[in-house]
Write a protein that holds these residues in place. Sequence first.
Motif, short mmCIF file in Angstrom:
data_model
loop_
_atom_site.label_atom_id
_atom_site.label_comp_id
_atom_site.label_asym_id
_atom_site.label_seq_id
_atom_site.Cartn_x
_atom_site.Cartn_y
_atom_site.Cartn_z
N LEU A 1 -4.82 1.13 9.26
CA LEU A 1 -2.95 2.39 9.59
C LEU A 1 -4.05 3.58 9.38
O LEU A 1 -4.77 3.61 8.37
CB LEU A 1 -2.26 1.46 8.10
CG LEU A 1 -1.76 0.56 8.28
CD1 LEU A 1 -2.79 -0.77 7.20
CD2 LEU A 1 -0.32 0.51 7.47
N TYR B 1 -2.30 7.27 7.54
CA TYR B 1 -1.36 7.55 6.80
C TYR B 1 -1.69 9.53 7.62
O TYR B 1 -2.75 9.83 6.70
CB TYR B 1 -1.65 7.67 5.29
CG TYR B 1 -0.67 6.03 4.87
CD1 TYR B 1 -1.00 4.72 5.38
CD2 TYR B 1 0.75 6.17 4.59
CE1 TYR B 1 -0.69 4.19 5.02
CE2 TYR B 1 1.33 4.54 4.33
CZ TYR B 1 0.59 3.21 4.27
OH TYR B 1 1.31 2.57 4.69
N LYS C 1 -0.56 12.95 5.03
CA LYS C 1 -0.16 13.25 3.68
C LYS C 1 -0.10 14.90 3.61
O LYS C 1 -0.75 15.93 4.07
CB LYS C 1 -0.76 12.92 2.62
CG LYS C 1 -0.70 13.21 1.06
CD LYS C 1 -0.95 12.81 0.11
CE LYS C 1 -0.73 13.61 -1.40
NZ LYS C 1 -0.52 14.65 -1.17
N GLY D 1 3.77 12.00 -0.69
CA GLY D 1 3.36 10.99 -0.91
C GLY D 1 3.41 11.18 1.17
O GLY D 1 3.75 11.58 1.86
N PRO D 2 1.86 10.20 0.95
CA PRO D 2 1.48 9.30 1.68
C PRO D 2 2.40 8.88 2.82
O PRO D 2 3.40 8.04 3.04
CB PRO D 2 0.27 8.58 1.89
CG PRO D 2 0.01 8.90 0.29
CD PRO D 2 1.05 9.30 -0.46
N PHE E 1 3.18 6.48 6.73
CA PHE E 1 2.96 5.96 7.90
C PHE E 1 2.75 6.64 8.76
O PHE E 1 3.54 7.28 9.69
CB PHE E 1 3.67 4.75 8.48
CG PHE E 1 3.06 3.76 8.99
CD1 PHE E 1 3.53 4.20 10.54
CD2 PHE E 1 1.81 3.14 8.85
CE1 PHE E 1 3.34 2.87 11.23
CE2 PHE E 1 1.33 2.37 10.00
CZ PHE E 1 1.98 2.48 11.09
N SER F 1 -0.76 2.38 13.52
CA SER F 1 -1.50 1.28 12.65
C SER F 1 -2.25 0.07 13.96
O SER F 1 -1.63 0.36 15.11
CB SER F 1 -0.79 -0.03 11.69
OG SER F 1 0.25 -0.48 13.01
N PHE G 1 -5.29 10.09 6.03
CA PHE G 1 -6.04 8.82 5.40
C PHE G 1 -5.86 7.23 6.34
O PHE G 1 -5.51 6.97 6.52
CB PHE G 1 -4.95 8.09 3.92
CG PHE G 1 -5.17 9.38 2.55
CD1 PHE G 1 -4.38 10.31 2.84
CD2 PHE G 1 -6.40 9.53 1.59
CE1 PHE G 1 -4.08 11.05 1.15
CE2 PHE G 1 -6.02 10.32 0.55
CZ PHE G 1 -5.16 10.80 0.84
N LEU H 1 -3.85 -2.84 0.48
CA LEU H 1 -4.20 -0.84 1.58
C LEU H 1 -5.35 -0.96 0.43
O LEU H 1 -5.64 -0.14 -1.24
CB LEU H 1 -3.22 -0.32 1.50
CG LEU H 1 -2.10 -0.70 2.88
CD1 LEU H 1 -1.60 0.02 2.85
CD2 LEU H 1 -3.23 -0.75 3.85
N PHE I 1 -7.37 2.59 0.56
CA PHE I 1 -8.38 3.28 1.78
C PHE I 1 -8.83 5.11 0.91
O PHE I 1 -9.88 4.07 0.20
CB PHE I 1 -6.77 5.11 0.89
CG PHE I 1 -5.10 4.43 0.66
CD1 PHE I 1 -4.36 3.63 0.00
CD2 PHE I 1 -4.70 4.80 1.15
CE1 PHE I 1 -3.20 2.88 0.52
CE2 PHE I 1 -3.57 4.66 2.06
CZ PHE I 1 -2.97 3.85 1.73
N GLY I 2 -9.18 5.05 2.10
CA GLY I 2 -10.47 6.38 2.18
C GLY I 2 -9.72 7.23 1.73
O GLY I 2 -8.96 7.13 1.01
N SER I 3 -11.24 8.54 1.23
CA SER I 3 -10.58 9.85 0.41
C SER I 3 -10.06 10.80 1.24
O SER I 3 -9.71 11.78 0.80
CB SER I 3 -12.21 10.46 0.46
OG SER I 3 -13.17 10.57 1.67
N PHE J 1 1.19 7.57 -7.78
CA PHE J 1 1.99 7.26 -6.39
C PHE J 1 2.74 6.12 -6.34
O PHE J 1 1.58 4.60 -6.59
CB PHE J 1 1.16 7.33 -5.25
CG PHE J 1 1.05 8.67 -4.89
CD1 PHE J 1 -0.31 9.38 -4.78
CD2 PHE J 1 1.78 9.76 -3.77
CE1 PHE J 1 -0.56 10.91 -4.78
CE2 PHE J 1 1.79 10.87 -3.70
CZ PHE J 1 0.23 11.60 -4.12
N GLY K 1 6.27 7.32 -2.74
CA GLY K 1 7.23 8.08 -3.58
C GLY K 1 6.27 9.43 -3.06
O GLY K 1 5.25 9.58 -2.50
#
Lengths: 113, 114
Positions: free
Chosen positions: A34, A36, A38, A43-44, A46, A49, A89, A101, A103-105, B90, B106
């Motif tokens: 996926l 995301y 931000k 918040g991130p 979507f 995907s 992300f 999930l 996540f990358g940085s 989060f 959130g």
Amino acid sequence: DQQVKQNSPSLSVQEGRISILNCDYTNSMFDYFLWYKKYPAEGPTFLISISSIKDKNEDGRFTVFLNKSAKHLSLHIVPSQPGDSAVYFCAASASGSARQLTFGSGTQLTVLP
Amino acid sequence: DTAVSQTPKYLVTQMGNDKSIKCEQNLGHDTMYWYKQDSKKFLKIMFSYNNKELIINETVPNRFSPKSPDKAHLNLHINSLELGDSAVYFCASSSIQWGGNGYTFGSGTRLTVV
């Protein structure tokens, strides 16, 4: 041990041009990926995907490509718009892991007008 | 109508204090998560609850204790706060077998420990 890596912390592109954001992963059990987006102080959210059974998924200006043999995926944004400026992300998930999930940085994309 | 809401948005507190962050989702999801975004911007999972039951518990100091009174709420309590706890936390939710769009997050709680 970072299982999802985004090696470019930042990327600047001109409005109207293509933005390409890259992501590499190491865990061969990942079967869903996926992206995301931000914005600051939010918040991130979507974006798009792709399942490991596909190599491409398209949604409007956004296309995600998956190269399983290289364990690499990329997000293409065409054409880029100033409102696309955000942190992107990459995230990955393996079935049977409660769909956790990883996540990358993140990559900060700046689209210049 | 906010789908996943966290309170407070900002929290500044002294070392040694105990604090709580609240999270509520109105999406009807059965799974909720806490993620921590550290200074290097990584989003790392801390906990996950499915229908009030803990299903993911990563290596997190036991000063952090999640509480899920029902499947729409997941709160995070932190005891004896340390400087290193400063981060953005989060909350997120999903269906356990989500298909396609992952989690809904959130807007985050920025915790600063001084």
